[in-house]
Each structure stands twice: as structure tokens, then as C-alpha cells.
Design a protein around this motif. Structure first.
Motif, PDB file in Angstrom:
ATOM      1  N   ALA A  48     -58.968 -16.543 -68.086  1.00  0.00           N
ATOM      2  CA  ALA A  48     -59.754 -15.346 -68.382  1.00  0.00           C
ATOM      3  C   ALA A  48     -60.545 -14.906 -67.150  1.00  0.00           C
ATOM      4  N   ARG A  49     -60.916 -15.894 -66.311  1.00  0.00           N
ATOM      5  CA  ARG A  49     -61.684 -15.611 -65.096  1.00  0.00           C
ATOM      6  C   ARG A  49     -61.229 -16.591 -64.017  1.00  0.00           C
ATOM      7  N   PRO A  50     -61.501 -16.284 -62.748  1.00  0.00           N
ATOM      8  CA  PRO A  50     -61.155 -17.269 -61.725  1.00  0.00           C
ATOM      9  C   PRO A  50     -61.992 -18.547 -61.923  1.00  0.00           C
ATOM     10  N   VAL A  51     -61.419 -19.680 -61.544  1.00  0.00           N
ATOM     11  CA  VAL A  51     -62.166 -20.942 -61.629  1.00  0.00           C
ATOM     12  C   VAL A  51     -62.347 -21.465 -60.201  1.00  0.00           C
ATOM     13  N   PHE A  52     -63.598 -21.656 -59.809  1.00  0.00           N
ATOM     14  CA  PHE A  52     -63.913 -22.137 -58.465  1.00  0.00           C
ATOM     15  C   PHE A  52     -64.224 -23.623 -58.517  1.00  0.00           C
TER      16      PHE A  52
ATOM     17  N   GLY B 123     -63.514 -34.205 -49.753  1.00  0.00           N
ATOM     18  CA  GLY B 123     -62.963 -35.441 -50.327  1.00  0.00           C
ATOM     19  C   GLY B 123     -63.209 -35.572 -51.818  1.00  0.00           C
ATOM     20  N   ALA B 124     -63.831 -34.582 -52.424  1.00  0.00           N
ATOM     21  CA  ALA B 124     -64.088 -34.665 -53.872  1.00  0.00           C
ATOM     22  C   ALA B 124     -62.791 -34.475 -54.665  1.00  0.00           C
ATOM     23  N   GLY B 125     -61.768 -33.901 -54.012  1.00  0.00           N
ATOM     24  CA  GLY B 125     -60.482 -33.709 -54.695  1.00  0.00           C
ATOM     25  C   GLY B 125     -60.275 -32.284 -55.192  1.00  0.00           C
ATOM     26  N   LYS B 126     -61.038 -31.348 -54.663  1.00  0.00           N
ATOM     27  CA  LYS B 126     -60.974 -29.960 -55.142  1.00  0.00           C
ATOM     28  C   LYS B 126     -59.542 -29.387 -55.079  1.00  0.00           C
ATOM     29  N   THR B 127     -58.918 -29.534 -53.896  1.00  0.00           N
ATOM     30  CA  THR B 127     -57.570 -28.966 -53.717  1.00  0.00           C
ATOM     31  C   THR B 127     -56.545 -29.688 -54.591  1.00  0.00           C
ATOM     32  N   SER B 128     -56.592 -31.015 -54.598  1.00  0.00           N
ATOM     33  CA  SER B 128     -55.596 -31.796 -55.368  1.00  0.00           C
ATOM     34  C   SER B 128     -55.751 -31.563 -56.856  1.00  0.00           C
ATOM     35  N   VAL B 129     -56.990 -31.512 -57.345  1.00  0.00           N
ATOM     36  CA  VAL B 129     -57.213 -31.312 -58.781  1.00  0.00           C
ATOM     37  C   VAL B 129     -56.777 -29.903 -59.185  1.00  0.00           C
ATOM     38  N   ALA B 130     -57.115 -28.915 -58.353  1.00  0.00           N
ATOM     39  CA  ALA B 130     -56.717 -27.533 -58.667  1.00  0.00           C
ATOM     40  C   ALA B 130     -55.192 -27.434 -58.715  1.00  0.00           C
ATOM     41  N   ARG B 131     -54.515 -28.082 -57.754  1.00  0.00           N
ATOM     42  CA  ARG B 131     -53.044 -28.047 -57.720  1.00  0.00           C
ATOM     43  C   ARG B 131     -52.448 -28.735 -58.936  1.00  0.00           C
TER      44      ARG B 131
ATOM     45  N   TYR C  10     -63.024 -14.286 -47.190  1.00  0.00           N
ATOM     46  CA  TYR C  10     -61.825 -14.665 -47.952  1.00  0.00           C
ATOM     47  C   TYR C  10     -62.161 -15.114 -49.381  1.00  0.00           C
ATOM     48  N   LEU C  11     -63.336 -15.667 -49.547  1.00  0.00           N
ATOM     49  CA  LEU C  11     -63.753 -16.044 -50.899  1.00  0.00           C
ATOM     50  C   LEU C  11     -63.853 -14.789 -51.772  1.00  0.00           C
ATOM     51  N   LYS C  12     -64.449 -13.756 -51.189  1.00  0.00           N
ATOM     52  CA  LYS C  12     -64.616 -12.472 -51.890  1.00  0.00           C
ATOM     53  C   LYS C  12     -63.248 -11.897 -52.239  1.00  0.00           C
ATOM     54  N   GLU C  13     -62.343 -11.959 -51.276  1.00  0.00           N
ATOM     55  CA  GLU C  13     -60.995 -11.417 -51.467  1.00  0.00           C
ATOM     56  C   GLU C  13     -60.276 -12.165 -52.601  1.00  0.00           C
ATOM     57  N   LEU C  14     -60.347 -13.485 -52.576  1.00  0.00           N
ATOM     58  CA  LEU C  14     -59.638 -14.283 -53.591  1.00  0.00           C
ATOM     59  C   LEU C  14     -60.242 -14.099 -54.979  1.00  0.00           C
ATOM     60  N   ALA C  15     -61.558 -13.886 -55.026  1.00  0.00           N
ATOM     61  CA  ALA C  15     -62.231 -13.720 -56.318  1.00  0.00           C
ATOM     62  C   ALA C  15     -61.782 -12.443 -57.015  1.00  0.00           C
ATOM     63  N   GLN C  16     -61.270 -11.496 -56.230  1.00  0.00           N
ATOM     64  CA  GLN C  16     -60.880 -10.199 -56.812  1.00  0.00           C
ATOM     65  C   GLN C  16     -59.419 -10.148 -57.261  1.00  0.00           C
ATOM     66  N   LEU C  17     -58.652 -11.154 -56.907  1.00  0.00           N
ATOM     67  CA  LEU C  17     -57.240 -11.166 -57.307  1.00  0.00           C
ATOM     68  C   LEU C  17     -57.134 -11.567 -58.775  1.00  0.00           C
ATOM     69  N   GLN C  18     -55.897 -11.511 -59.286  1.00  0.00           N
ATOM     70  CA  GLN C  18     -55.687 -11.980 -60.654  1.00  0.00           C
ATOM     71  C   GLN C  18     -56.242 -13.409 -60.758  1.00  0.00           C
ATOM     72  N   PRO C  19     -56.959 -13.747 -61.851  1.00  0.00           N
ATOM     73  CA  PRO C  19     -57.637 -15.044 -61.909  1.00  0.00           C
ATOM     74  C   PRO C  19     -56.725 -16.227 -61.595  1.00  0.00           C
ATOM     75  N   ARG C  20     -57.233 -17.112 -60.756  1.00  0.00           N
ATOM     76  CA  ARG C  20     -56.495 -18.316 -60.367  1.00  0.00           C
ATOM     77  C   ARG C  20     -57.467 -19.461 -60.143  1.00  0.00           C
ATOM     78  N   LEU C  21     -56.940 -20.641 -59.843  1.00  0.00           N
ATOM     79  CA  LEU C  21     -57.781 -21.801 -59.552  1.00  0.00           C
ATOM     80  C   LEU C  21     -58.054 -21.775 -58.052  1.00  0.00           C
ATOM     81  N   ILE C  22     -59.322 -21.747 -57.672  1.00  0.00           N
ATOM     82  CA  ILE C  22     -59.695 -21.567 -56.266  1.00  0.00           C
ATOM     83  C   ILE C  22     -60.483 -22.774 -55.756  1.00  0.00           C
ATOM     84  N   ALA C  23     -59.866 -23.521 -54.847  1.00  0.00           N
ATOM     85  CA  ALA C  23     -60.552 -24.678 -54.262  1.00  0.00           C
ATOM     86  C   ALA C  23     -61.346 -24.209 -53.055  1.00  0.00           C
TER      87      ALA C  23
END
Ligand code: S3P
Length: 196
Positions: A13-17, A23-31, A75-88
Motif C-alpha cells: 500500500a505504501r513504500p517500506v523503508f 550490517g543490520a541486514g537491511k538489503t538482505s531482508v528486503a530482498r 535518490y531517496l526522494k526519487e525512490l519514495a515516489q515510484l510504485q511502492p517497493r521495499l527500500i533498503a
């Protein structure tokens, strides 16, 4: 995960940041969550590097941290405006009030907690992360940023001692409960609904 087929049944419904220290795993967990639900995920640093044609350590060396932070916000601003996705997001993205406002206003923020020791163990090559110099510095930065991560977070998830799959599974439940991750099939009226 039980339903890891790419059924296309899930939608955001909305982007998830994803925020949290390196090292917290943001990219791996989002993927992992993206694969499980057939969603798109993106890493802000990778997106920034692709668009700029330069790696993070070179940007820090050539433009300084302030130059990198300007690009990060753009780029954060740009990604936030795209169709909602998981954003690390990069670990320091919460530092600027403007970035926190972008996340809070447009999306849902998942804070992945990690200790400096565990982060160091998870990052094989700290050379690619200009701000991960040594354990003491990492502890200091975590202490300084923790209130910012907490302020930005809609939910806080501990990652210590947990697998990527387990963390992703927990987040999937939270996002579903909060109405951020929607199952299109359960929303759609059933074809044989009402029949005897
Ligand atoms: C940084 C974290 C890095 C990257 C840059 C700065 C930080 O991202 O954005 O090196 O300030 O903590 P990851 O958290 O994805 O490693």
C-alpha cells in the motif's frame, strides 16, 4: 517461507523503508521478503552508485560525506515516489530530518536493530563502508543514531542471532497486520462465493 512462489498476489500500500546500522541486514531482508512475496526491492546505495557511475567510497573520497548525503537525499526522494517497493536505506539516512520526513510521510519504516559486534562480524569487508572504521567508532555512531532510528521507526525488529528468513517472515506478519502488505487474492471476491 511457506508462500515464496512469485504468485504476484502481494502488493504494498505504501513504500517500506528499512533503516538501521550497517550490517543490520537491511538489503538482505528486503530482498528475501521481496522474493517471498513477488515484490520489488531496491537498495538506495546501489541505486545511487548505478545512477552516479561511482562507488560509495569514491564519492566519499571525492565529494566528502556532505556530497554523498546530498545524493542520498536526492535518490531517496526519487525512490519514495515510484510504485511502492521495499527500500533498503543506507545506515546514515536517518541523520537528515529531510530524509526522515520523506520516509514518515510516504511510507512505513522498519528499524532493524543490530549491535556493533554483530555488525562487524557480518561485514566481511569494511573497506567498502567509509564510516565503519573500527568497533569503538561503530559503537559511538550506533549510540548517537539510535534515537533517530527509534524516532523514524514504525516498528523495531531485533536481528541479533536471527536468520534473514526468520526476520523477513516476522516483518511479513507485521506488514500484513498493519495493512501495508496486502494479499490481492484474499481481497478479491471469490468466484464461487455465495454458492451452496
Ligand atoms: C553509511 C552506511 C552505508 C552507506 C555509507 C554510509 C552510514 O550503507 O550508505 O557507507 O553512514 O552508516 P549500509 O548501511 O547499507 O552499509
Amino acid at each position: 517461507m511457506a508462500d515464496s512462489q512469485h504468485t504476484g498476489a502481494w502488493r504494498l500500500a505504501r513504500p517500506v523503508f528499512f533503516v538501521g546500522f550497517m550490517g543490520a541486514g537491511k538489503t538482505s531482508v528486503a530482498r528475501c521478503l521481496a522474493d517471498a512475496c513477488g515484490l520489488d526491492s531496491v537498495d538506495v546505495d546501489e541505486y545511487l552508485e548505478r545512477n552516479e557511475g561511482r562507488i560509495i567510497s569514491d564519492i566519499f573520497a571525492q565529494d566528502g560525506e556532505a556530497g554523498f548525503r546530498d545524493l542520498e537525499t536526492r535518490y531517496l526522494k526519487e525512490l519514495a515516489q515510484l510504485q511502492p517497493r521495499l527500500i533498503a536505506c543506507g545506515g546514515g539516512a536517518v541523520g537528515r530530518p529531510e530524509n526522515r520526513a520523506i520516509m514518515e510521510e510516504s511510507g512505513f519504516v522498519v528499524y532493524l536493530e543490530v549491535t556493533a559486534d554483530e555488525a562487524a562480524a557480518r561485514i566481511p569487508d569494511t573497506g567498502s563502508r567509509p564510516l565503519f572504521k573500527d568497533l569503538d567508532t561503530a559503537r559511538g555512531i550506533i549510540a548517537q543514531r539510535t534515537p533517530l532510528y527509534e524516532a523514524a521507526a514504525d516498528v523495531r525488529i531485533s536481528t541479533v542471532g536471527r536468520s534473514i528468513g526468520d526476520i523477513a517472515e516476522g516483518i511479513k506478519r507485521v506488514l500484513t497486520d498493519r495493512g501495508i502488505l496486502l494479499n490481492e487474492r484474499s481481497e478479491a471476491p471469490q468466484a464461487d462465493e455465495g454458492r451452496a
